[in-house]
Design a protein around this motif. Sequence first.
Motif, mmCIF file in Angstrom:
data_model
loop_
_atom_site.group_PDB
_atom_site.id
_atom_site.type_symbol
_atom_site.label_atom_id
_atom_site.label_comp_id
_atom_site.label_asym_id
_atom_site.label_seq_id
_atom_site.Cartn_x
_atom_site.Cartn_y
_atom_site.Cartn_z
ATOM 1 N N LEU A 43 0.830 -1.213 0.000
ATOM 2 C CA LEU A 43 0.000 0.000 0.000
ATOM 3 C C LEU A 43 0.862 1.260 0.000
ATOM 4 O O LEU A 43 0.559 2.240 -0.691
ATOM 5 N N GLY A 44 1.953 1.239 0.787
ATOM 6 C CA GLY A 44 2.856 2.381 0.762
ATOM 7 C C GLY A 44 3.518 2.560 -0.583
ATOM 8 O O GLY A 44 3.699 3.687 -1.066
ATOM 9 N N GLY A 45 3.876 1.449 -1.237
ATOM 10 C CA GLY A 45 4.464 1.527 -2.573
ATOM 11 C C GLY A 45 3.501 2.080 -3.600
ATOM 12 O O GLY A 45 3.904 2.838 -4.499
ATOM 13 N N ILE A 46 2.227 1.728 -3.473
ATOM 14 C CA ILE A 46 1.221 2.286 -4.383
ATOM 15 C C ILE A 46 1.143 3.809 -4.213
ATOM 16 O O ILE A 46 1.069 4.563 -5.198
ATOM 17 N N THR A 90 9.656 0.415 -2.124
ATOM 18 C CA THR A 90 8.640 -0.523 -1.633
ATOM 19 C C THR A 90 9.285 -1.721 -0.959
ATOM 20 O O THR A 90 8.840 -2.169 0.104
ATOM 21 N N VAL A 91 10.335 -2.268 -1.568
ATOM 22 C CA VAL A 91 11.050 -3.392 -0.956
ATOM 23 C C VAL A 91 11.659 -2.973 0.378
ATOM 24 O O VAL A 91 11.580 -3.700 1.379
ATOM 25 N N LEU A 92 12.267 -1.789 0.407
ATOM 26 C CA LEU A 92 12.827 -1.288 1.663
ATOM 27 C C LEU A 92 11.734 -1.091 2.720
ATOM 28 O O LEU A 92 11.956 -1.326 3.908
ATOM 29 N N MET A 93 10.556 -0.678 2.271
ATOM 30 C CA MET A 93 9.458 -0.479 3.202
ATOM 31 C C MET A 93 8.990 -1.813 3.784
ATOM 32 O O MET A 93 8.680 -1.914 4.983
#
Length: 372
Positions: free
Chosen positions: A228-231, A245-248
Amino acid sequence: MKTEPKIWDMPQIVFSLLFIILLIVACFWVVQPFVLGFAWASMVVIATWPLMIKLQSLLWGRRSLAVIAMTLLLILLFILPVALLVSSLIENSGPVIAWASSGHIKLPEMEWLNSLPVVGKKLNSAYHTLVQGGGSAMMAKVQPYIGRTSVFLFAQVGHFGRFMLHLGLMLLFSVLLYWRGEQVGHGIRHFAFRLASRRGDAAVLLASQAIRAVALGVVVTALVQGVLGGIGLAISGIPYATVLTVLMILSCLVQLGPLVVLVPAIIWLYWSGDTTWGTVLLVWSCVVGTLDNVLRPMLIRMGADLPMILILSGVIGGLVAFGMIGLFIGPVVLAVSYRLVSVWVHEAPAPEESPEEVVEELAEREQEQATK
């Protein structure tokens, strides 16, 4: 008729015990490189076993098709994010270093430093001196620390290599466990029953519930928040949204939360003048950042009722003790131990007497012993 007393052959007992210990140590020595990979695979398979059974029923009852589907899902969830992160870091590290050392870095004036008490003017003067020197001056300031950082990064490369090895072993063992899961589960239950009768069998079942609860509460929550954060990052136009997104997701697994990545992105949008999308991402970050407070407890209680402090301690302690794999092993070990101890304690009724009565009774017994 009298039976002769049994004579214990102590040398035989000692040597038999030594032989068994030697055999156990030798077996562990042989399988030591595969222990963490197998433990990780066991947790993944136990957590996703209901999903695999459902897929098997949808795929005309074919176990082979279900195993292939689950293998592709594991590659999608574990292998691809790590590969994307590594490839993106390799591709973008060169341009970033060149940009940082080019001397064309434009930084904000940050006049608000003057308003800080005591140290404000000194900080403002030092900051503007550094800014006037440009990127080259910054690199000159940072240069003494680059050597230490390089040593640290080279050390982390070794840890990352071991992590990738265990990741591959996890994938291999997961395929084998998916294929023969019923036989392996029955064998473990049989061994536990032989070891501790019904208590041993119950311990195995409780352990599986704890593993599923941790997987649902920690991993699924991290994936949901990260995606969701990556979106939000992609819609807001943040560059390198895939890497972030991967880091998140990794940050959520470590229990730092998605705001570690989202807050700098919001600051960058406002700094670059895109206040509209900055506000949109700010509102979206508030939703994503607080989602774990609702989602994680709900998912954990679907598998087992575990205290949140136990999960957090397991994640942090596992990361320190085992590295990246400890993110999964740490909370599982604590959760399984907690469930087993909890069930053992609740086999006996709780004390009904008040503490004052117990203390008085102990004092009376002490007086009786003193008078004797």
